[in-house]
Design an enzyme around this catalytic site. Structure first.
Site, PDB file in Angstrom:
ATOM      1  N   GLY A   1       0.767  -1.220   0.393  1.00 59.36           N
ATOM      2  CA  GLY A   1       0.307  -0.215  -0.069  1.00 59.36           C
ATOM      3  C   GLY A   1       0.620   1.213   0.149  1.00 59.36           C
ATOM      4  O   GLY A   1       0.383   2.734   0.581  1.00 59.36           O
TER       5      GLY A   1
ATOM      6  N   HIS B   1       1.803   0.646 -13.359  1.00 56.44           N
ATOM      7  CA  HIS B   1       2.705  -0.767 -13.568  1.00 56.44           C
ATOM      8  C   HIS B   1       3.923  -0.187 -13.341  1.00 56.44           C
ATOM      9  O   HIS B   1       4.692   0.424 -14.126  1.00 56.44           O
ATOM     10  CB  HIS B   1       1.798  -1.865 -15.133  1.00 56.44           C
ATOM     11  CG  HIS B   1       2.914  -2.065 -14.879  1.00 56.44           C
ATOM     12  ND1 HIS B   1       1.909  -3.662 -15.250  1.00 56.44           N
ATOM     13  CD2 HIS B   1       3.567  -3.061 -15.752  1.00 56.44           C
ATOM     14  CE1 HIS B   1       2.739  -4.217 -15.171  1.00 56.44           C
ATOM     15  NE2 HIS B   1       3.829  -4.249 -15.920  1.00 56.44           N
TER      16      HIS B   1
HETATM   17  C1  GAR Z   1       3.987  -1.171  -7.583  1.00 59.06           C
HETATM   18  O1  GAR Z   1       5.485  -1.617  -7.533  1.00 59.06           O
HETATM   19  C2  GAR Z   1       2.776  -1.621  -8.680  1.00 59.06           C
HETATM   20  O2  GAR Z   1       3.188  -1.033  -9.701  1.00 59.06           O
HETATM   21  C3  GAR Z   1       2.998  -2.927  -8.944  1.00 59.06           C
HETATM   22  O3  GAR Z   1       2.616  -3.630  -7.637  1.00 59.06           O
HETATM   23  C4  GAR Z   1       3.773  -2.552  -6.728  1.00 59.06           C
HETATM   24  C5  GAR Z   1       3.001  -2.115  -5.441  1.00 59.06           C
HETATM   25  O4  GAR Z   1       3.472  -1.448  -4.132  1.00 59.06           O
HETATM   26  N1  GAR Z   1       1.643  -3.285  -9.346  1.00 59.06           N
HETATM   27  C6  GAR Z   1       1.635  -4.409 -10.352  1.00 59.06           C
HETATM   28  O5  GAR Z   1       2.968  -4.691 -10.821  1.00 59.06           O
HETATM   29  C7  GAR Z   1      -0.053  -4.652 -10.750  1.00 59.06           C
HETATM   30  N2  GAR Z   1       0.576  -4.995 -12.500  1.00 59.06           N
HETATM   31  P1  GAR Z   1       2.057  -0.919  -3.197  1.00 59.06           P
HETATM   32  O6  GAR Z   1       1.749  -1.426  -2.878  1.00 59.06           O
HETATM   33  O7  GAR Z   1       3.766  -0.609  -1.972  1.00 59.06           O
HETATM   34  O8  GAR Z   1       1.963   0.558  -3.939  1.00 59.06           O
END
Ligand code: GAR
Length: 211
Positions: free
Chosen positions: A20, A117
């Site tokens: 998050g 992404h």
């Molecule tokens: C982020 O790096 C986002 O870009 C990625 O998940 C992570 C979430 O981090 N999303 C994907 O890979 C979608 N395909 P967070 O929970 O710390 O925001």
């Protein structure tokens, strides 16, 4: 277009499955800057998501439905969709939400769902964007914020920023650099949306303050 004062303040929901940090970045930015919107709702499919803790610390309402509990997919989707509708949400931000949304829901919220992404789309789609780019040996990767359509990691691109992969750098170091860029450009994209500064023309997104 008129003054920003005439534009309805946007109610933002963030959907997150894990840490998050992007949810936090959007929420923090919205509190410090006049983005014409507020993060009012955080939805997760994972009761252990740290996103829930962050949301509670920030006094943001949460909704959690455990995907692992084998709830039939239709019912699972319906519950999430109802929860979001009840909150009268104007913008849905996917931030590490690791489930596909159903196509009916995407159509109902057409051009109101955005995603971050961790690669320069259309390269390295899917759930391992950082690792896939690193393993492939590209010298430049990056971050994309885009509108969501019914194809995976495909909708019109709002913002992108490149990240260099230097010789000798580890995947973990790259990940940290990617997150830093994410936390900068996701809140910006949200601001443009909430201030009604985005115009979609086919696959192209024009940021009206820039064009
Ligand atoms: C982020 O790096 C986002 O870009 C990625 O998940 C992570 C979430 O981090 N999303 C994907 O890979 C979608 N395909 P967070 O929970 O710390 O925001």
């Amino acid at each position: 277009m008129g003054s920003i004062l005439n534009r309805k303040r946007k109610r933002i929901a963030v959907l997150a499955s894990g840490n998050g940090s992007n949810m936090q970045a959007i929420s923090d930015y919205s509190l410090k800057n006049d983005i014409n919107g507020d993060v009012v709702f955080v939805v997760t499919n994972n009761p252990d998501a740290y996103a829930l803790v962050r949301a509670k610390n920030a006094n943001i309402k949460t909704f959690c439905i455990d995907f692992k509990k084998n709830i039939p997919r239709q019912e699972f989707d319906r519950e999430i969709s109802e929860a979001i509708k009840n909150e009268k949400i104007d913008l849905i931000c996917l931030a590490g939400y690791m489930l596909l949304l159903n196509t009916v829901f995407i159509s109902e919220y057409q051009n109101k769902i955005i995603n971050i992404h961790p690669s320069l789309l259309p390269s390295f789609k899917g759930v391992h964007g950082i690792k896939d780019a690193f393993d492939y040996g590209v010298k430049v990767t990056g971050v994309t914020v885009h509108f969501v359509d019914c194809e995976l990691d495909h909708g019109p691109i709002i913002l992108q920023e490149a990240v260099q992969i230097n010789e000798g750098e580890t995947a973990q170091q790259l990940e940290a650099k990617i997150h830093e860029v994410e936390h900068k450009i996701y809140p910006l994209a949200v601001k443009y949306f909430c201030r009604e500064e985005l115009k979609i023309i086919g696959r192209k997104v024009c940021i009206t303050e820039r064009c």
